[in-house]
Structures are given as structure tokens and as C-alpha cells.
Design a protein around this motif. Structure first.
Motif, PDB file in Angstrom:
ATOM      1  N   ASN A  33       0.862  -1.172   0.000  1.00  0.00           N
ATOM      2  CA  ASN A  33       0.000   0.000   0.000  1.00  0.00           C
ATOM      3  C   ASN A  33       0.903   1.227   0.000  1.00  0.00           C
ATOM      4  O   ASN A  33       1.669   1.440   0.935  1.00  0.00           O
ATOM      5  CB  ASN A  33      -0.915   0.003   1.222  1.00  0.00           C
ATOM      6  CG  ASN A  33      -1.901   1.149   1.179  1.00  0.00           C
ATOM      7  OD1 ASN A  33      -2.533   1.387   0.162  1.00  0.00           O
ATOM      8  ND2 ASN A  33      -2.014   1.882   2.275  1.00  0.00           N
ATOM      9  N   HIS A  69      -3.982   6.787  -1.559  1.00  0.00           N
ATOM     10  CA  HIS A  69      -3.500   5.420  -1.333  1.00  0.00           C
ATOM     11  C   HIS A  69      -3.788   4.551  -2.551  1.00  0.00           C
ATOM     12  O   HIS A  69      -4.836   4.679  -3.176  1.00  0.00           O
ATOM     13  CB  HIS A  69      -4.215   4.790  -0.133  1.00  0.00           C
ATOM     14  CG  HIS A  69      -3.898   5.415   1.182  1.00  0.00           C
ATOM     15  ND1 HIS A  69      -3.138   4.792   2.139  1.00  0.00           N
ATOM     16  CD2 HIS A  69      -4.254   6.618   1.712  1.00  0.00           C
ATOM     17  CE1 HIS A  69      -3.048   5.573   3.208  1.00  0.00           C
ATOM     18  NE2 HIS A  69      -3.726   6.692   2.971  1.00  0.00           N
ATOM     19  N   ASN A  70      -2.884   3.644  -2.841  1.00  0.00           N
ATOM     20  CA  ASN A  70      -3.139   2.570  -3.789  1.00  0.00           C
ATOM     21  C   ASN A  70      -2.421   1.313  -3.321  1.00  0.00           C
ATOM     22  O   ASN A  70      -1.220   1.345  -3.034  1.00  0.00           O
ATOM     23  CB  ASN A  70      -2.667   2.930  -5.203  1.00  0.00           C
ATOM     24  CG  ASN A  70      -3.794   3.469  -6.068  1.00  0.00           C
ATOM     25  OD1 ASN A  70      -4.962   3.315  -5.746  1.00  0.00           O
ATOM     26  ND2 ASN A  70      -3.449   4.108  -7.165  1.00  0.00           N
ATOM     27  N   LEU A  71      -3.183   0.215  -3.245  1.00  0.00           N
ATOM     28  CA  LEU A  71      -2.578  -1.091  -2.975  1.00  0.00           C
ATOM     29  C   LEU A  71      -2.224  -1.718  -4.311  1.00  0.00           C
ATOM     30  O   LEU A  71      -3.069  -1.824  -5.203  1.00  0.00           O
ATOM     31  CB  LEU A  71      -3.548  -1.998  -2.232  1.00  0.00           C
ATOM     32  CG  LEU A  71      -2.949  -3.351  -1.868  1.00  0.00           C
ATOM     33  CD1 LEU A  71      -2.274  -3.276  -0.510  1.00  0.00           C
ATOM     34  CD2 LEU A  71      -4.004  -4.441  -1.864  1.00  0.00           C
ATOM     35  N   HIS A 100       1.523  -5.817   2.520  1.00  0.00           N
ATOM     36  CA  HIS A 100       0.297  -6.554   2.817  1.00  0.00           C
ATOM     37  C   HIS A 100       0.365  -8.015   2.392  1.00  0.00           C
ATOM     38  O   HIS A 100      -0.542  -8.777   2.703  1.00  0.00           O
ATOM     39  CB  HIS A 100      -0.895  -5.880   2.131  1.00  0.00           C
ATOM     40  CG  HIS A 100      -1.324  -4.619   2.786  1.00  0.00           C
ATOM     41  ND1 HIS A 100      -2.533  -4.463   3.405  1.00  0.00           N
ATOM     42  CD2 HIS A 100      -0.684  -3.421   2.924  1.00  0.00           C
ATOM     43  CE1 HIS A 100      -2.641  -3.242   3.903  1.00  0.00           C
ATOM     44  NE2 HIS A 100      -1.531  -2.581   3.609  1.00  0.00           N
ATOM     45  N   THR A 180      -4.955   2.336   6.099  1.00  0.00           N
ATOM     46  CA  THR A 180      -5.523   1.813   4.869  1.00  0.00           C
ATOM     47  C   THR A 180      -5.980   2.928   3.946  1.00  0.00           C
ATOM     48  O   THR A 180      -5.839   2.858   2.731  1.00  0.00           O
ATOM     49  CB  THR A 180      -6.706   0.887   5.188  1.00  0.00           C
ATOM     50  OG1 THR A 180      -6.260  -0.160   6.048  1.00  0.00           O
ATOM     51  CG2 THR A 180      -7.297   0.290   3.941  1.00  0.00           C
ATOM     52  N   ASN A 191      -9.639   2.772  -2.010  1.00  0.00           N
ATOM     53  CA  ASN A 191      -8.408   1.990  -2.082  1.00  0.00           C
ATOM     54  C   ASN A 191      -8.782   0.517  -2.192  1.00  0.00           C
ATOM     55  O   ASN A 191      -9.835   0.092  -1.711  1.00  0.00           O
ATOM     56  CB  ASN A 191      -7.528   2.210  -0.847  1.00  0.00           C
ATOM     57  CG  ASN A 191      -6.104   1.684  -1.036  1.00  0.00           C
ATOM     58  OD1 ASN A 191      -5.674   1.411  -2.153  1.00  0.00           O
ATOM     59  ND2 ASN A 191      -5.371   1.547   0.058  1.00  0.00           N
TER      60      ASN A 191
END
Length: 732
Positions: A33, A69-71, A100, A180, A191
Motif C-alpha cells: 500500500n 492510497h493505492n494497494l 500486505h 488503509t 483503495n
């Protein structure tokens, strides 16, 4: 990494291997993330493996003085590192990087979870109180099974009129130190989440803000445990690849992306790709909805956007049947679109090793709309008891000459009380239906609709017996269907119109069927349904190819392996298989000259090359066999050319030496079988026994049972008694 500043146009190295529980070697990709905030302006961060040139892709688009945010799954370089580049030409950017998960370049000593992408669907919404937490239970929702799941993948989105932080983590575990999702006043944020489940199957969401916030959860996939009913895809990372560059998609327009064969993604055997989608400075607000080509658009968010801001979002995107993905601009203004891919999901290897169908064999196909078949065999099995000491009822099913699907229930000690009910509703069906029992005891029936699709119906309650709704499992099949139990889940099998073997699995006990999967076996006959027999390591399948050769393979959790050819060409009809202790199987078929043939697995599980002929009878139909619970001998019945049912059986348990064929109907019984007989075992008040059923030309069900069966070395067949079962109600 915490609060690391990347200079204008600068690149930093993030050490992945050996950190925070990630192995020191053999790591293919890391799921991280990335939270990024511009100091004086907005821009983009590029993430890619160490050791390669910076690609023209976007991992996260960052705004000024707010964390986006970007996972993302990022391929790891040979040195165990990834790179992050600040692509902005005027502002530094502050980043956090949280791990993660990870994938391996080769199987590890402990099996990991595999990814099953699903068509996006809403799990639900949750309101998380200020400075409080809420629990989310995703199992059994939006295409996620009710068991066998380690993590759920979903897009988390929301909007608030204040600022705060969201943290997601497994229920029952301590709150981690990462974030998160950041949310800001009046901003739409989202996200992608890998939501690892707690032991109670739930995910905890904590709101570190002064006001409650309502969040939406849209499922995009899940990670299946190694012990799950169906094996998912493995994740194969690629060097980030740009698929779409600055394409204008009109208001309410759809853009189709074809990732196969592009940027390191293979042209086949791919179930989905991991995408980054960026909408650059739209003139209005709206939502991008991403879904498999050829399916209806879902009411889910992939990327939500607002006027005068750029937004990026990541998600695992399931491919349509044509290998493509649709992106729908659900807004009243045009958008500018970029699409990048970071990984693909490799479908599990399946198919057969060993002998294949002869080259040049033509596949039989059935019309998409079929005619009723009046004289298909009945399906019979005994349901599990409803209470301790009770006897399970006998469940019977068949389709008749006008397309009705009849279901019968019988007390095993009072067959005269059999009650028949037509359960087809307004639809019509043909061929022999399949009966299975859910893990919770409810009956499930599958039947071939006249439209070509297999339809499924499950009891809403077992006692009192009441049916739920019919479900059309879309995709036409050429053969009729069979069903068997693997662990606690049902799996149905059929051959599609092109001659390919298909499975229809439950992904968890009592769940609805999700859809047909291909098993990599082609060139099969559509005239005969596959047969599935539970064995210690899966389901042993038997099927007839288009040349008339019997073949077998092992099915285990979504894949087949070890295919072997059992016969020469020219065979037809259905097989019957009995199981001996130790999962040893004996198969019976009708030979090309009409004789009944059999062969048995040896101690290593292989079938011999030669068939043994069972007596001299010339049969008119397919055999049906059982292991008699009373004697332990294998018994066989078959329809003869004289319009009578004939019987034989072993002289000694397991010997493969057979009595002479004998008439299996009483001498004064003038009923002629119009269908092949179905032999079955069951338990009555007097203990375990076996019987067989058939129907006459007038659709009259007939029931027969052996008399005087013993454990002695009998040289003659038992005598049989018979009676008519109550008829089904007349058509209205």
C-alpha cells in the motif's frame, strides 16, 4: 517506509526481501500500500522492479497536502528491491509504504493461497463510528464463498465532511500501525484492500476520525486457502506495462481493454489482470465501473472521481470470455483515461497426460434447443436421515416425454407411498437429471433445460421438504449432467457443445454454483454424461470421447490430471462404476458387440489394458452395478434385447467370476423396460439391501428387489420380486 520524502524527479529504493515477514529470497512480487502526498503540487509516483528502466505507468496519483492510497502488486527485482520514482517536475512527495503480502517465484515449502477474481459486486456498506470500529463479514457475499477463504479483495470507498484515517485488519488481532485510507473533507476516496479474515471470518474497520463515516465495500476477488474446494489462479507479476494512454471516453461511454498478449501477459490461460486505472482531470464527477466483457455492468466503484482532480485506483480485473475488460464512464462528462497492468493471474494447469483422443475425431453436438427424451433412466439415491434412528427417504427423479421433471420421495419401507411432484415450473427439461445432497442435507437437483443450459434447484428446507427457486447456470452444455461430492462441496460435470469437459463447482459447502470452468480435456462425446466417483484424493472421472473410447482422469479442486484411455474406439452408452474399500474401482460398459465388459483397478490404481467379458448376454442398453450390502458381491443388471431386465453377480466377493445371466423380473411380470435400469443401495428397517428401477413405455415406474440373497457361494442369481410404484400425476 514511513514518511520518506522523494525529491523532484528522484528515485528511491525500497528493500523488500527479508523485511517484515517477507522471505529473503525467491520473492516474485510484493503487495504494498503506497500512500503519497505532494508538498506543493500534485503528481504521480511510479513503482517498478529494481534493475529495469522506469516504465511509463502510474502507481498512485498524489494530490497536494493530502495522502492518496493505492494497494499494488509490484514485481520485485533480482536484488530483492523495488523502485519508487517521483514523476512530478515541481514538487517533492512524501510516501509511506506498507507490506500486505507477497508471492513466490516458485512453490514454497508451505502452500499459499491462490487468487480467484470475481465480477465486481457489492459486499455491502458499513457505518464506522467516530473513534470506533465496525466488523464486516464478507463470506458468502458478492461471489465470495462461505468457507475456504483466507482474504477478501475489495474496493473500499467513502466520503466525509471531515478528515480522518481508516485502518482495516483481521478481527481478533491487534490494530496495526499502518493506514488503509486517508479521508478528507468533501473528498471521494477509495483503495483496494486485501482483507485478511480473522478466525471468526470477519474484518475489523477502525475509524480514526471525529465523525462517523459510511464506507462501501465492492468485492473484486478473494484468496482461496490451499484446502479450498477449487484452486485459484497464481499471481504472475510483470514489469509495469501501459495498456491505454490518454484515451477520451465519452459521458456514459464504455471503453474495452484487451490485455492478453500485451506487455508480458500470455495470450491464454489467464483469468484476470491487476490494473491501475487513472482518470486525469475530468470536468465532472462520476464513477468508473470495471467488469468482464460480455457481462452486465455492476453497481460498484473501481475509481470514483470529482471535478478538477486526477484519481487513480487499482483492482484485480476478471477477464470476460473474450479475454477483455470493460471500463464504463458512469458520468455526465467525458474523461481522459490511462490503464496500466502490473500482474496477471495464471489459471491452474489442468488437462490430461497420457493417451488423448484420436486425431481427426469429430465431436458430436446437440442443438441449442433440444427435444424431450422420453426414456432416459431414473436417478435414485437415499437421503441422509433427518434424526437419529430414522431412515433417509429415497429420492427419485426423471424427465418424461413432454419435458416434465418429476421428483419422487419414498419411504424405504413403504414404497407404495411414493409421492411424485412435477417441479419444472414453466420450463422444459430432457435427459437424466442429477441429484446431490448439500452439506446441510438439502436436496439439490440439476437438469438439462430444453434451452441448452443446465438449471439447478435446491430445497429451501429439508423438513418439511420445500423447493427454492430455479437458477439458470448460463452456458449451454451438449451432454446431460452428473454431480458428486468433494469434501463438503458438490461438483457437477458435463460436456459442452464443443466437446470440452466442464466442471460446475461449489466453492464452499451449501453455496450456489458459481459458473462452469474448463478442465482442459477436449474431443469428448456429448451423447454421454461424465461419471464422477469420490475417491480418497478427489473425484475419479469417466467419460467417452468422440471416437467412442472410454477415458478416465482424476479431478481435484478444479483441475484434472493423469488421463488414461481405457478402451478402443466405437463404444457408446453409459458406464457404471462400483467402489471397493481402499477407493478401488470397477467399471462396467457395454462393448461394441453388445457384451457387458468390466475391468478393475490394480493395487497401484491403474486399470489393466484388457477388458473381462461378463457372461454371454447381448445387452440392448447400458449396465448398472452395485456392491450388494448383504453379500458384499458385485451385482449387475441390464436391459436385454428381449425387452427384459437381466441380472448377474459375482460367485465370490471380489472374484470377478460371474454367475450365468438370469431374468431379473418375476415370471408373471409382463412389464417391458423402456429405460435402462438403475440399481441402487439403500437402508430399510430390515437392514441394508439393493434394488433396481425402470420405467415402462407408459412412464410407469417399476421397482424390483432380490429375495434370498446370502453370503454363500451361490451359483445362481437371486429371485426378484417387483411392483409398480405410484404413477406421476397427469400433465395439466
Amino acid at each position: 517506509m514511513d514518511e520518506v520524502v522523494i525529491g523532484v524527479g528522484a528515485t528511491i529504493t525500497v528493500n523488500v526481501a527479508g523485511k517484515v515477514g517477507i522471505p529473503a529470497s525467491g520473492v516474485a512480487s510484493v503487495a504494498v500500500n503506497i500512500a503519497a502526498s505532494g508538498r506543493t503540487s500534485s503528481g504521480e509516483v511510479v513503482a517498478y522492479p529494481s534493475g529495469v528502466a522506469k516504465p511509463e505507468t502510474t502507481a498512485v496519483w498524489f494530490p497536494e497536502l493530502f495522502y492518496a492510497h493505492n494497494l499494488i502488486f509490484v514485481k520485485v527485482g533480482a536484488d530483492g528491491n523495488i523502485k519508487l520514482t517521483n514523476n512530478d517536475e515541481s514538487s517533492t512527495v512524501k510516501v509511506f509504504v506498507d507490506a500486505h503480502g507477497y508471492t513466490m517465484s516458485a512453490p514454497g515449502s508451505v502452500a499459499g493461497s491462490t487468487l480467484v477474481p470475481v465480477k465486481p459486486a457489492r459486499i455491502g456498506q458499513v457505518t464506522v463510528p467516530a473513534n470506533g470500529s465496525a466488523l464486516v463479514a464478507p463470506l458468502g457475499k458478492a461471489g465470495i464463498p462461505s468457507s475456504g477463504v483466507s482474504s477478501a479483495l475489495f474496493t473500499l470507498s467513502g466520503k466525509s465532511d471531515t478528515n480522518g484515517l481508516i485502518v482495516t485488519y483481521p478481527s481478533g488481532e491487534a490494530q496495526p500501525g499502518d493506514t488503509t485510507l486517508d479521508y478528507g473533507k468533501g473528498l471521494v476516496v477509495q483503495n483496494q484492500i486485501i482483507g485478511r479474515l480473522g478466525t471468526d471470518g470477519q474484518i475489523k474497520i477502525t475509524n480514526m476520525g471525529t465523525k462517523a463515516i459510511t464506507l462501501y465495500l465492492d468485492a473484486t476477488g478473494y484468496f482461496a486457502k490451499p484446502t479450498a474446494a477449487v484452486k485459484g489462479s497464481t499471481i504472475a507479476p510483470i514489469t509495469p506495462d501501459n495498456l491505454v494512454t490518454d484515451v477520451t471516453v465519452p459521458a456514459n461511454g464504455t471503453y474495452t481493454v484487451g490485455p492478453l498478449g500485451h506487455g508480458g501477459v500470455p495470450a491464454s490461460d489467464v483469468s484476470g489482470v491487476y490494473l491501475a486505472i487513472t482518470n486525469y482531470y475530468s470536468s465532472g464527477s462520476g464513477v468508473l465501473r470495471v467488469y468482464p466483457s460480455g457481462t452486465a455492468a455492476p453497481a460498484t466503484h473501481a475509481v470514483a472521481f470529482q471535478q478538477t482532480r486526477a484519481y487513480s485506483g487499482m483492482l484485480p480485473a476478471k477477464l470476460g470470455a473474450d479475454g477483455k475488460i470493460n471500463i464504463w464512464n458512469d458520468s455526465s462528462s467525458p474523461i481522459r483515461l490511462w490503464v496500466d497492468q502490473y500482474a496477471y493471474f495464471k489459471t491452474p494447469k489442468t488437462g490430461c497426460t497420457g493417451a488423448l483422443a484420436p486425431t481427426g475425431a469429430k465431436t458430436e453436438t446437440k442443438a441449442s434447443v433440444a427435444a424431450p427424451e422420453p426414456y432416459n433412466p431414473m436417478t435414485v439415491f437415499q437421503a441422509s436421515p433427518t434424526a437419529v434412528g430414522s431412515l433417509g427417504v429415497l429420492e427419485l427423479a426423471y424427465t418424461d416425454g413432454i419435458g416434465r421433471l418429476m421428483h419422487g420421495r419414498a419411504d424405504p419401507n413403504a414404497l407404495g407411498s411414493t409421492q411424485w411432484t412435477p417441479i419444472q415450473g414453466q420450463e422444459g427439461y430432457y435427459g437424466q437429471p442429477a441429484l446431490g445432497e448439500q452439506a446441510d442435507g438439502r436436496l439439490n437437483i440439476l437438469a438439462h433445460n430444453l434451452s441448452g443450459d443446465i438449471w439447478s434447484r435446491t430445497q429451501a428446507t429439508k423438513e418439511p421438504a420445500a423447493w427454492g427457486n430455479w437458477i439458470d447456470v448460463n452456458q449451454a452444455m451438449g451432454s446431460t449432467v452428473t454431480v458428486a461430492r468433494q469434501d463438503d462441496a458438490l461438483v457437477a460435470f458435463a460436456v459442452d457443445a464443443a466437446g470440452a469437459l466442464r466442471a460446475l463447482p461449489q466453492y464452499a459447502a451449501n453455496d450456489p454454483y458459481q459458473g462452469w470452468i474448463t478442465l482442459g480435456v477436449t474431443g469428448l462425446s456429448t451423447a454421454t454424461a461424465p461419471l464422477a466417483i469420490p475417491v480418497a484424493d478427489g473425484l475419479r472421472l469417466f467419460f467417452l470421447d468422440a471416437s467412442g473410447s472410454w477415458r478416465t482422469a482424476l479431478y481435484a479442486r478444479g483441475t484434472v490430471s493423469g488421463c488414461a484411455t481405457l478402451s478402443d474406439q466405437g463404444f457408446s452408452g453409459n458406464a457404471s462404476v462400483v467402489t471397493y474399500p481402499g477407493s478401488r474401482l470397477r467399471i462396467f460398459v457395454r462393448g461394441t458387440d453388445g457384451h457387458i465388459l468390466t475391468k478393475t483397478q490394480d493395487g497401484s490404481g491403474n486399470f489393466p489394458q484388457a477388458w473381462d467379458q461378463v457372461g454371454d448376454l447381448i445387452a440392448a442398453g447400458s449396465p448398472s452395478a452395485v456392491v450388494s450390502p448383504g453379500s458384499g458381491k458385485t451385482e449387475v443388471v441390464v436391459r436385454g434385447t428381449d425387452d427384459r431386465v437381466h441380472s448377474t453377480g459375482e460367485t465370490v466377493q471380489g472374484s470377478g467370476a460371474w454367475r450365468a445371466w438370469a431374468d431379473a423380473q418375476p415370471a408373471d411380470d409382463t412389464s417391458a423396460p423402456a429405460t435402462d435400469p438403475t440399481a441402487f443401495e439403500y437402508v430399510g428397517t430390515n437392514g441394508s439391501t439393493w434394488s433396481y428401477v425402470f420405467r415402462t413405455i407408459n412412464q410407469e415406474p417399476r421397482f424390483y428387489w432380490p429375495e434370498g440373497e446370502t453370503l454363500q457361494l451361490a451359483k445362481s442369481s437371486p429371485t426378484f420380486e417387483g411392483r409398480a410404484l405410484p404413477k406421476a400425476p397427469a400433465a395439466r
